[in-house]
Write a protein that holds these residues in place. Structure first.
Motif, PDB file in Angstrom:
ATOM      1  N   LEU A   1     146.309  99.789  32.280  1.00 35.08           N
ATOM      2  CA  LEU A   1     144.852  99.743  32.298  1.00 35.08           C
ATOM      3  C   LEU A   1     144.309 100.945  33.064  1.00 35.08           C
ATOM      4  O   LEU A   1     144.989 101.529  33.901  1.00 35.08           O
ATOM      5  CB  LEU A   1     144.379  98.450  32.959  1.00 35.08           C
ATOM      6  CG  LEU A   1     144.763  97.164  32.241  1.00 35.08           C
ATOM      7  CD1 LEU A   1     144.412  95.960  33.091  1.00 35.08           C
ATOM      8  CD2 LEU A   1     144.084  97.068  30.887  1.00 35.08           C
ATOM      9  N   LYS A   2     143.058 101.317  32.759  1.00 31.69           N
ATOM     10  CA  LYS A   2     142.440 102.473  33.387  1.00 31.69           C
ATOM     11  C   LYS A   2     141.148 102.087  34.100  1.00 31.69           C
ATOM     12  O   LYS A   2     140.430 101.191  33.662  1.00 31.69           O
ATOM     13  CB  LYS A   2     142.126 103.541  32.336  1.00 31.69           C
ATOM     14  CG  LYS A   2     143.348 104.109  31.634  1.00 31.69           C
ATOM     15  CD  LYS A   2     142.931 105.137  30.598  1.00 31.69           C
ATOM     16  CE  LYS A   2     144.129 105.715  29.864  1.00 31.69           C
ATOM     17  NZ  LYS A   2     143.714 106.706  28.834  1.00 31.69           N
ATOM     18  N   LEU A   3     140.861 102.797  35.177  1.00 27.91           N
ATOM     19  CA  LEU A   3     139.582 102.647  35.865  1.00 27.91           C
ATOM     20  C   LEU A   3     138.493 103.341  35.046  1.00 27.91           C
ATOM     21  O   LEU A   3     138.767 104.272  34.299  1.00 27.91           O
ATOM     22  CB  LEU A   3     139.641 103.275  37.258  1.00 27.91           C
ATOM     23  CG  LEU A   3     140.623 102.689  38.265  1.00 27.91           C
ATOM     24  CD1 LEU A   3     140.611 103.524  39.529  1.00 27.91           C
ATOM     25  CD2 LEU A   3     140.262 101.259  38.585  1.00 27.91           C
ATOM     26  N   GLY A   4     137.258 102.883  35.219  1.00 30.61           N
ATOM     27  CA  GLY A   4     136.158 103.510  34.520  1.00 30.61           C
ATOM     28  C   GLY A   4     134.850 103.260  35.238  1.00 30.61           C
ATOM     29  O   GLY A   4     134.822 102.654  36.322  1.00 30.61           O
ATOM     30  N   LEU A   5     133.770 103.718  34.638  1.00 35.38           N
ATOM     31  CA  LEU A   5     132.445 103.521  35.215  1.00 35.38           C
ATOM     32  C   LEU A   5     132.156 102.040  35.399  1.00 35.38           C
ATOM     33  O   LEU A   5     131.534 101.631  36.383  1.00 35.38           O
ATOM     34  CB  LEU A   5     131.393 104.162  34.302  1.00 35.38           C
ATOM     35  CG  LEU A   5     129.943 104.123  34.782  1.00 35.38           C
ATOM     36  CD1 LEU A   5     129.793 104.889  36.094  1.00 35.38           C
ATOM     37  CD2 LEU A   5     129.016 104.692  33.709  1.00 35.38           C
ATOM     38  N   GLY A   6     132.625 101.230  34.458  1.00 36.33           N
ATOM     39  CA  GLY A   6     132.406  99.793  34.536  1.00 36.33           C
ATOM     40  C   GLY A   6     133.087  99.166  35.737  1.00 36.33           C
ATOM     41  O   GLY A   6     132.582  98.202  36.316  1.00 36.33           O
TER      42      GLY A   6
ATOM     43  N   ARG B   1     122.768 104.003  25.728  1.00 35.60           N
ATOM     44  CA  ARG B   1     122.978 102.677  25.150  1.00 35.60           C
ATOM     45  C   ARG B   1     124.058 101.894  25.885  1.00 35.60           C
ATOM     46  O   ARG B   1     123.858 100.749  26.280  1.00 35.60           O
ATOM     47  CB  ARG B   1     123.324 102.801  23.665  1.00 35.60           C
ATOM     48  CG  ARG B   1     123.384 101.461  22.937  1.00 35.60           C
ATOM     49  CD  ARG B   1     123.676 101.648  21.454  1.00 35.60           C
ATOM     50  NE  ARG B   1     122.588 102.346  20.778  1.00 35.60           N
ATOM     51  CZ  ARG B   1     122.597 102.633  19.480  1.00 35.60           C
ATOM     52  NH1 ARG B   1     123.649 102.304  18.734  1.00 35.60           N
ATOM     53  NH2 ARG B   1     121.584 103.250  18.930  1.00 35.60           N
ATOM     54  N   SER B   2     125.203 102.520  26.098  1.00 36.36           N
ATOM     55  CA  SER B   2     126.310 101.816  26.764  1.00 36.36           C
ATOM     56  C   SER B   2     125.978 101.532  28.229  1.00 36.36           C
ATOM     57  O   SER B   2     126.286 100.455  28.746  1.00 36.36           O
ATOM     58  CB  SER B   2     127.601 102.635  26.669  1.00 36.36           C
ATOM     59  OG  SER B   2     127.433 103.919  27.230  1.00 36.36           O
ATOM     60  N   LEU B   3     125.326 102.496  28.904  1.00 35.60           N
ATOM     61  CA  LEU B   3     124.970 102.297  30.300  1.00 35.60           C
ATOM     62  C   LEU B   3     123.949 101.176  30.453  1.00 35.60           C
ATOM     63  O   LEU B   3     124.023 100.382  31.401  1.00 35.60           O
ATOM     64  CB  LEU B   3     124.418 103.599  30.895  1.00 35.60           C
ATOM     65  CG  LEU B   3     124.111 103.584  32.399  1.00 35.60           C
ATOM     66  CD1 LEU B   3     125.367 103.247  33.191  1.00 35.60           C
ATOM     67  CD2 LEU B   3     123.543 104.932  32.829  1.00 35.60           C
ATOM     68  N   SER B   4     123.013 101.082  29.510  1.00 31.51           N
ATOM     69  CA  SER B   4     121.997 100.021  29.556  1.00 31.51           C
ATOM     70  C   SER B   4     122.637  98.648  29.423  1.00 31.51           C
ATOM     71  O   SER B   4     122.319  97.719  30.182  1.00 31.51           O
ATOM     72  CB  SER B   4     120.961 100.232  28.439  1.00 31.51           C
ATOM     73  OG  SER B   4     120.272 101.448  28.604  1.00 31.51           O
ATOM     74  N   VAL B   5     123.541  98.513  28.450  1.00 31.45           N
ATOM     75  CA  VAL B   5     124.230  97.230  28.246  1.00 31.45           C
ATOM     76  C   VAL B   5     125.110  96.908  29.450  1.00 31.45           C
ATOM     77  O   VAL B   5     125.172  95.761  29.906  1.00 31.45           O
ATOM     78  CB  VAL B   5     125.069  97.257  26.953  1.00 31.45           C
ATOM     79  CG1 VAL B   5     125.911  95.988  26.829  1.00 31.45           C
ATOM     80  CG2 VAL B   5     124.165  97.410  25.743  1.00 31.45           C
ATOM     81  N   LEU B   6     125.769  97.915  29.978  1.00 35.83           N
ATOM     82  CA  LEU B   6     126.649  97.733  31.128  1.00 35.83           C
ATOM     83  C   LEU B   6     125.863  97.197  32.327  1.00 35.83           C
ATOM     84  O   LEU B   6     126.245  96.189  32.950  1.00 35.83           O
ATOM     85  CB  LEU B   6     127.307  99.068  31.481  1.00 35.83           C
ATOM     86  CG  LEU B   6     128.580  99.041  32.335  1.00 35.83           C
ATOM     87  CD1 LEU B   6     129.702  98.315  31.610  1.00 35.83           C
ATOM     88  CD2 LEU B   6     129.000 100.465  32.669  1.00 35.83           C
TER      89      LEU B   6
ATOM     90  N   ALA C   1     131.055 102.950  24.593  1.00 37.29           N
ATOM     91  CA  ALA C   1     130.997 104.332  25.069  1.00 37.29           C
ATOM     92  C   ALA C   1     132.121 105.162  24.463  1.00 37.29           C
ATOM     93  O   ALA C   1     133.148 104.631  24.018  1.00 37.29           O
ATOM     94  CB  ALA C   1     131.080 104.358  26.589  1.00 37.29           C
ATOM     95  N   THR C   2     131.943 106.482  24.467  1.00 40.74           N
ATOM     96  CA  THR C   2     132.953 107.378  23.915  1.00 40.74           C
ATOM     97  C   THR C   2     134.097 107.631  24.897  1.00 40.74           C
ATOM     98  O   THR C   2     135.165 108.085  24.492  1.00 40.74           O
ATOM     99  CB  THR C   2     132.314 108.724  23.524  1.00 40.74           C
ATOM    100  OG1 THR C   2     131.639 109.274  24.669  1.00 40.74           O
ATOM    101  CG2 THR C   2     131.310 108.532  22.394  1.00 40.74           C
ATOM    102  N   SER C   3     133.865 107.360  26.191  1.00 39.76           N
ATOM    103  CA  SER C   3     134.929 107.522  27.178  1.00 39.76           C
ATOM    104  C   SER C   3     134.664 106.596  28.363  1.00 39.76           C
ATOM    105  O   SER C   3     133.568 106.033  28.489  1.00 39.76           O
ATOM    106  CB  SER C   3     135.023 108.971  27.657  1.00 39.76           C
ATOM    107  OG  SER C   3     133.934 109.294  28.511  1.00 39.76           O
ATOM    108  N   PHE C   4     135.639 106.480  29.239  1.00 39.83           N
ATOM    109  CA  PHE C   4     135.542 105.562  30.374  1.00 39.83           C
ATOM    110  C   PHE C   4     134.472 105.986  31.391  1.00 39.83           C
ATOM    111  O   PHE C   4     133.962 105.159  32.126  1.00 39.83           O
ATOM    112  CB  PHE C   4     136.897 105.455  31.073  1.00 39.83           C
ATOM    113  CG  PHE C   4     137.837 104.480  30.426  1.00 39.83           C
ATOM    114  CD1 PHE C   4     138.013 103.208  30.951  1.00 39.83           C
ATOM    115  CD2 PHE C   4     138.534 104.825  29.287  1.00 39.83           C
ATOM    116  CE1 PHE C   4     138.867 102.301  30.363  1.00 39.83           C
ATOM    117  CE2 PHE C   4     139.391 103.920  28.678  1.00 39.83           C
ATOM    118  CZ  PHE C   4     139.562 102.650  29.211  1.00 39.83           C
TER     119      PHE C   4
END
Length: 218
Positions: free
Chosen positions: A88-93, A24-29, A15-18
Motif C-alpha cells: 500500500l502507498k501513502l497519499g494525500l488522503g 473534483r477529487s479534492l472536493s469529494v475527499l 484522482a490521477t495520482s496519490f
C-alpha cells in the motif's frame, strides 16, 4: 487487478495520482472526511461506547501507563507497518484523513448537543455509523491513499480477494475484543459499530459501482 476483484471502483472523481491536487477529487475527499468526522462525533456524543479502535487505545494506554493519544499514535504506526507486505502507498488522503476527521470530530462534539434519552442516543449511534461508512466509501474511491485502519482493510481485500464486509467486521470485532481484554470499556455503540461498519462501507461501494453516472467509463 481484474475487474472482478477490483475493490474500489474508478469514479468520475478518481484522482490521477496519490498526491495530485484536482478540484473534483479534492472536493469529494474533503467532503467525505467531514462526513466521517461528524459521524465519529455523533458516536462519541451517544455515550454508548467508543469505536473499537478507541477501545483498543484505551486498553493499551491502561496497560502501558501512558495517554490514550499516544496509544492511538502507536497503534496507527504499527498498523501502517502492516502496509508494507500489502504493498500500500501513502497519499494525500492519508494525510487529510488524520487532519480533517479530527477537526470535525471536535467541532461536532463541541457544538452538537448530546442526546439525553436512550432513543436519542441510539439514533446518534446509527446515524454516526451510517455517516462513517458512507464517508469512508466515497473517500476511498478518490484513490489518493487510505487512513491507517482503512488501508489495512483495503490491502487485505485486494491481497486475498475477500469481501469488505467480512474483512472489516473481522478486524473490528478482533480489535474490540483485544481492547476489552486490555481493560477498555465496551458499550452497545461499540458492538453496533463493530458488526455493521464493514457492511455499510461495502453497500456504499456497491451503490457507487452500480451507478453508471458516477463511474469513469473512459
Amino acid at each position: 487487478m481484474s475487474k472482478k476483484h477490483q475493490i474500489l471502483p474508478q469514479t468520475r472523481w478518481t484522482a490521477t495520482s496519490f498526491w495530485s491536487l484536482e478540484f473534483r477529487s479534492l472536493s469529494v475527499l474533503l467532503l467525505s472526511f467531514v462526513i466521517v468526522g461528524i459521524g465519529d462525533g455523533l458516536l462519541l456524543l451517544s455515550n454508548l461506547g467508543s469505536a473499537p479502535w478507541t477501545i483498543l487505545s484505551q486498553g493499551v494506554a491502561l496497560q502501558g501507563g501512558f495517554g490514550v493519544g499516544w496509544a492511538s499514535l502507536l497503534i496507527s504506526i504499527m498498523v501502517m507497518l502492516a502496509w508494507f507486505p500489502l504493498k500500500l502507498k501513502l497519499g494525500l488522503g492519508t494525510l487529510l484523513n488524520i487532519l480533517v476527521i479530527a477537526l470535525f470530530l471536535g467541532i461536532t462534539t463541541a457544538y452538537v448537543p448530546a442526546p439525553t434519552s436512550l432513543l436519542g442516543r441510539l439514533v446518534f449511534v446509527f446515524i454516526g455509523v451510517f455517516c462513517f461508512g458512507v464517508g469512508t466509501a466515497f473517500y476511498l474511491t478518490c484513490h489518493q491513499g487510505a487512513g491507517p485502519r482503512d488501508g489495512l482493510m483495503v490491502g487485505l481485500c485486494q491481497r486475498f480477494h475477500w469481501r469488505i464486509g467480512i474483512v472489516r467486521t473481522s478486524i473490528e470485532v478482533t480489535v474490540c475484543l483485544l481492547g476489552f481484554l486490555l481493560g477498555g470499556t465496551v458499550g452497545i455503540g461499540t458492538v453496533v459499530f463493530a458488526l455493521s461498519i464493514g457492511w455499510v462501507v461495502q453497500l456504499s461501494l456497491m451503490v457507487i459501482n452500480r451507478s453508471p453516472c458516477l463511474l469513469d467509463n473512459t
